[in-house]
Every structure is written in C-alpha cells, then in structure tokens.
Design an enzyme around this catalytic site. Structure first.
Site, mmCIF file in Angstrom:
data_model
loop_
_atom_site.group_PDB
_atom_site.id
_atom_site.type_symbol
_atom_site.label_atom_id
_atom_site.label_comp_id
_atom_site.label_asym_id
_atom_site.label_seq_id
_atom_site.Cartn_x
_atom_site.Cartn_y
_atom_site.Cartn_z
ATOM 1 N N ILE A 143 -1.861 11.149 12.074
ATOM 2 C CA ILE A 143 -0.871 11.517 11.055
ATOM 3 C C ILE A 143 -1.593 12.195 9.885
ATOM 4 O O ILE A 143 -2.664 11.726 9.462
ATOM 5 C CB ILE A 143 -0.113 10.262 10.536
ATOM 6 C CG1 ILE A 143 0.433 9.425 11.697
ATOM 7 C CG2 ILE A 143 1.000 10.662 9.564
ATOM 8 C CD1 ILE A 143 1.415 10.110 12.617
ATOM 9 N N GLY A 149 0.821 -1.224 0.000
ATOM 10 C CA GLY A 149 0.000 0.000 0.000
ATOM 11 C C GLY A 149 0.845 1.260 0.000
ATOM 12 O O GLY A 149 0.576 2.193 0.757
ATOM 13 N N TYR A 175 -11.678 -1.329 12.902
ATOM 14 C CA TYR A 175 -10.310 -0.855 12.649
ATOM 15 C C TYR A 175 -9.415 -1.135 13.859
ATOM 16 O O TYR A 175 -8.300 -1.650 13.708
ATOM 17 C CB TYR A 175 -10.374 0.647 12.348
ATOM 18 C CG TYR A 175 -9.060 1.299 11.980
ATOM 19 C CD1 TYR A 175 -8.494 1.109 10.719
ATOM 20 C CD2 TYR A 175 -8.395 2.116 12.890
ATOM 21 C CE1 TYR A 175 -7.300 1.728 10.380
ATOM 22 C CE2 TYR A 175 -7.206 2.737 12.561
ATOM 23 C CZ TYR A 175 -6.656 2.547 11.296
ATOM 24 O OH TYR A 175 -5.466 3.166 10.967
ATOM 25 N N ALA A 176 -9.907 -0.808 15.055
ATOM 26 C CA ALA A 176 -9.108 -1.023 16.269
ATOM 27 C C ALA A 176 -8.803 -2.506 16.454
ATOM 28 O O ALA A 176 -7.672 -2.885 16.803
ATOM 29 C CB ALA A 176 -9.843 -0.470 17.490
ATOM 30 N N ALA A 177 -9.794 -3.367 16.194
ATOM 31 C CA ALA A 177 -9.570 -4.814 16.341
ATOM 32 C C ALA A 177 -8.532 -5.298 15.332
ATOM 33 O O ALA A 177 -7.664 -6.115 15.656
ATOM 34 C CB ALA A 177 -10.892 -5.565 16.156
ATOM 35 N N LYS A 205 -6.094 -3.566 14.103
ATOM 36 C CA LYS A 205 -4.772 -3.048 14.476
ATOM 37 C C LYS A 205 -4.238 -3.771 15.719
ATOM 38 O O LYS A 205 -3.039 -4.000 15.841
ATOM 39 C CB LYS A 205 -4.846 -1.535 14.705
ATOM 40 C CG LYS A 205 -5.184 -0.739 13.442
ATOM 41 C CD LYS A 205 -4.179 -0.994 12.340
ATOM 42 C CE LYS A 205 -4.391 -0.139 11.110
ATOM 43 N NZ LYS A 205 -3.410 -0.409 10.047
ATOM 44 N N ALA A 213 1.715 3.390 -2.705
ATOM 45 C CA ALA A 213 1.650 4.370 -3.807
ATOM 46 C C ALA A 213 1.508 5.789 -3.268
ATOM 47 O O ALA A 213 1.835 6.764 -3.941
ATOM 48 C CB ALA A 213 0.491 4.032 -4.735
HETATM 49 N N1 LIG Z 1 -2.976 8.420 8.764
HETATM 50 C C1 LIG Z 1 -3.057 8.120 10.050
HETATM 51 O O1 LIG Z 1 -3.323 8.976 10.899
HETATM 52 C C2 LIG Z 1 -2.797 6.713 10.511
HETATM 53 C C3 LIG Z 1 -2.794 6.475 11.883
HETATM 54 C C4 LIG Z 1 -2.556 5.197 12.352
HETATM 55 C C5 LIG Z 1 -2.316 4.175 11.449
HETATM 56 N N2 LIG Z 1 -2.334 4.421 10.109
HETATM 57 C C6 LIG Z 1 -2.087 3.278 9.222
HETATM 58 O O2 LIG Z 1 -1.022 3.556 8.342
HETATM 59 C C7 LIG Z 1 -1.234 2.852 7.108
HETATM 60 C C8 LIG Z 1 -1.151 3.827 5.944
HETATM 61 O O3 LIG Z 1 -2.135 4.826 6.142
HETATM 62 P P1 LIG Z 1 -2.204 6.169 5.268
HETATM 63 O O4 LIG Z 1 -2.680 7.217 6.194
HETATM 64 O O5 LIG Z 1 -0.962 6.359 4.490
HETATM 65 O O6 LIG Z 1 -3.433 5.768 4.326
HETATM 66 P P2 LIG Z 1 -3.688 6.055 2.780
HETATM 67 O O7 LIG Z 1 -5.132 5.759 2.580
HETATM 68 O O8 LIG Z 1 -3.147 7.388 2.387
HETATM 69 O O9 LIG Z 1 -2.790 4.940 2.076
HETATM 70 C C9 LIG Z 1 -3.102 3.572 2.156
HETATM 71 C C10 LIG Z 1 -2.659 2.903 0.892
HETATM 72 O O10 LIG Z 1 -3.014 1.519 0.980
HETATM 73 C C11 LIG Z 1 -3.564 1.127 -0.268
HETATM 74 N N3 LIG Z 1 -4.444 -0.012 -0.101
HETATM 75 C C12 LIG Z 1 -5.693 -0.025 0.430
HETATM 76 N N4 LIG Z 1 -6.219 -1.261 0.355
HETATM 77 C C13 LIG Z 1 -5.273 -2.043 -0.234
HETATM 78 C C14 LIG Z 1 -5.226 -3.416 -0.595
HETATM 79 N N5 LIG Z 1 -6.263 -4.247 -0.363
HETATM 80 N N6 LIG Z 1 -4.121 -3.882 -1.202
HETATM 81 C C15 LIG Z 1 -3.068 -3.067 -1.452
HETATM 82 N N7 LIG Z 1 -3.067 -1.761 -1.139
HETATM 83 C C16 LIG Z 1 -4.155 -1.254 -0.535
HETATM 84 C C17 LIG Z 1 -4.304 2.373 -0.772
HETATM 85 O O11 LIG Z 1 -4.569 2.297 -2.158
HETATM 86 C C18 LIG Z 1 -3.336 3.469 -0.366
HETATM 87 O O12 LIG Z 1 -2.385 3.723 -1.367
HETATM 88 C C19 LIG Z 1 -2.601 2.173 7.232
HETATM 89 O O13 LIG Z 1 -2.427 0.840 7.637
HETATM 90 C C20 LIG Z 1 -3.284 2.965 8.333
HETATM 91 O O14 LIG Z 1 -4.243 2.223 8.995
HETATM 92 C C21 LIG Z 1 -2.569 5.676 9.623
#
Ligand SMILES: NC(=O)c1ccc[n+]([C@@H]2O[C@H](COP(=O)([O-])OP(=O)(O)OC[C@H]3O[C@@H](n4cnc5c(N)ncnc54)[C@H](O)[C@@H]3O)[C@@H](O)[C@H]2O)c1
Length: 248
Positions: free
Chosen positions: A189, A13, A156-158, A160, A15
């Site tokens: 973030i 994920g 989501y919490a579960a 994680k 990109a």
């Molecule tokens: N942004 C935050 O505040 C935050 C906080 C805690 C945890 N996270 C975790 O960090 C990670 C990245 O989050 P982000 O904020 O960059 O999110 P984002 O939505 O910007 O990026 C997530 C990426 O994952 C890809 N993706 C989604 N489903 C997919 C699949 N089935 N197969 C392959 N790729 C897939 C999406 O296309 C996207 O490019 C996630 O796991 C998210 O839960 C984010």
C-alpha cells in the site's frame, strides 16, 4: 442511510496513513471517531480537523499503544468522551527490518510490542464496553506477510501472524456475546511506510501484483468499513487479503 451512523470507532495510530484513511471513511459513513497516535501534533490536529469537517464528533488522543497502562487510561477517557466503543481498529504499527542473523533483540522487541502487544492492550481495555453493549467489531491490521512470511521481516511477519491468531481467538471467545473480530491483510500500500523503499524493491513488488499497482489507503479503508458495519454481521475470524491479487 449511512453504514456506520450512530457508531463510535476507536482507531490506533491514525494521525496519518492507513489509519487516517479509515478514520475519514468511517466519518463519511457517519461514525464518531476517537483516534490515537504517539503524539497529536500539527499533523494530528489537521487530521482531527479533516474528520470534523465530515460532520461527526472526533478527538485525537496522544498515547503509546504499546503501553498497557496508557491504553487503559485512554480507553477510559474515550468512554467518558463518547459513551460507547462499537468498532476498534488496531492499526498502529512499525517496521524494523533486518535479516534474522543480524536482527537485534531491540528490533525484535520493538516490533512485537508495538504491533502485537498494542492490540492485546486495546482489546483487553475495550472488551468490557463491548460486552455491556453485547455487540462490537474488532479489526486487526495485519499484513500479507503475516500469512506468507517475508525474508528480512521475521519480526514484522511474526507480529502480523500474531494479530491474525489474536483476532481468531477473540472471535471464538467473544462470538457468543455478539462481538466479531477479523483481520485485514494489506499487500503493498502506498504510504509513508512503503514510500521509503528503494525504487528497485518497489518495482519488484509491483511486478508480482496481478492488478499491477500498489494499493491505496482507500482500498484498505473500504474493507474496514465493510468489517466495521453490519454488512459483515455474519463474518468473524476472517483474514481479508487486500493485495491486488498478489497471493491468489
Ligand atoms: N503500508 C503498507 O504497505 C502496509 C502493508 C501491510 C500492513 N500495513 C499495516 O498498516 C498499518 C498502518 O500502516 P501505514 O502504512 O499507514 O503506516 P504509517 O507509518 O504511515 O502509520 C502508522 C501510524 O502508527 C503510529 N504509531 C506507531 N507506533 C505507535 C505507537 N506505539 N502508538 C501509537 N501509534 C503509533 C505512527 O505514528 C503512524 O501515525 C500498520 O499496522 C502496518 O503494519 C501497512
């Protein structure tokens, strides 16, 4: 000497968002980068080009991380293209928020499958490579809500919390073979995932953070460099909360 020189990292994920920032930071530290996303469109190609500009080998693979068979295929292709997989970052994730009473089975299944099963898929496919190398670092992207829970995000919490337990279990199983597994638990973030939140909710979150700001994707990427590199060679089974002190 760069911290990840000669290593290959596979990031799911990636990109955009946190995954992309990790890929760029890893590349700056000398790692070759294989990354996946649902599609490698113009955006994915641009990410590929930005990483290549750091002077490392890079390839983006279109694959659904939640799909077991597709994951095996993609990991096999990464093995052919790169030879090794030293660092695996299970980063792909989604949210489908809702209060428990109104949460649908579809919301539950989608989040658990994309966030948690995807990590099983990738760890399962990458472990044989790491076992042969007798080294490897697995990083699961969890969340502070996986540690503390969050109303409106039970699914989501579960997922994680599952990623944290998965890292600890794999760390225990694979430690004797030189493979480490840890989790990063980001707080709030600034990415596409959080930018869509109503202003009121954003302000409420920020007011609970001692450092009084949302985190940057670079804050998470720096922690990933630490866990991916030999700087953390005696660290396994840990959850590093990168949250501006929100949960101290
Ligand atoms: N942004 C935050 O505040 C935050 C906080 C805690 C945890 N996270 C975790 O960090 C990670 C990245 O989050 P982000 O904020 O960059 O999110 P984002 O939505 O910007 O990026 C997530 C990426 O994952 C890809 N993706 C989604 N489903 C997919 C699949 N089935 N197969 C392959 N790729 C897939 C999406 O296309 C996207 O490019 C996630 O796991 C998210 O839960 C984010």
């Amino acid at each position: 000497m760069k911290l990840l020189e000669g290593k290959t990292a596979l990031i799911t994920g990636a990109a955009r968002g946190i995954g992309k920032a990790i890929a760029l930071k890893f590349a700056e530290e000398g790692a070759n980068i294989a990354f996946t996303d649902l599609v490698i469109d113009e955006n994915g190609k641009a990410t590929e080009a930005e990483i290549a500009a750091k002077g490392v080998k890079v390839k983006g693979y279109a694959s659904n991380a939640a799909d077991f068979a597709q994951t095996e295929e993609v990991v096999n292709q990464v093995k052919v293209d790169f030879g090794t997989i030293d660092i695996l970052v299970n980063n792909a994730g989604i949210t489908k928020d809702g209060l428990m009473l109104r949460m649908t089975e579809q919301q539950w299944d989608a989040v658990i499958t994309v966030n948690l099963k995807s990590a099983f898929n990738f760890i399962h496919a990458c472990i044989p490579v790491m076992l042969r190398q007798r080294c490897g670092s697995i990083i699961n992207m969890a969340s502070v809500v996986g540690v503390h829970g969050n109303a409106g995000q039970a699914n989501y919490a579960a997922s994680k919390a599952g990623l944290i337990a998965l890292a600890k279990s794999v760390g225990q199983e694979m430690g004797p073979k030189g493979i480490r597994a840890n989790a990063i638990a980001p707080g709030f973030i600034d990415t596409a995932m959080t930018q869509n939140l109503p202003d009121k909710v954003r302000k409420e979150w920020i007011s609970k953070i001692p450092l009084r700001r949302g985190g940057t994707v670079e804050d998470i990427a720096n922690t990933a460099v630490y866990l991916g590199s030999d700087l953390s060679s005696y660290v396994s089974g840990q959850v590093i909360q990168v949250d501006g002190g929100m949960n101290m």
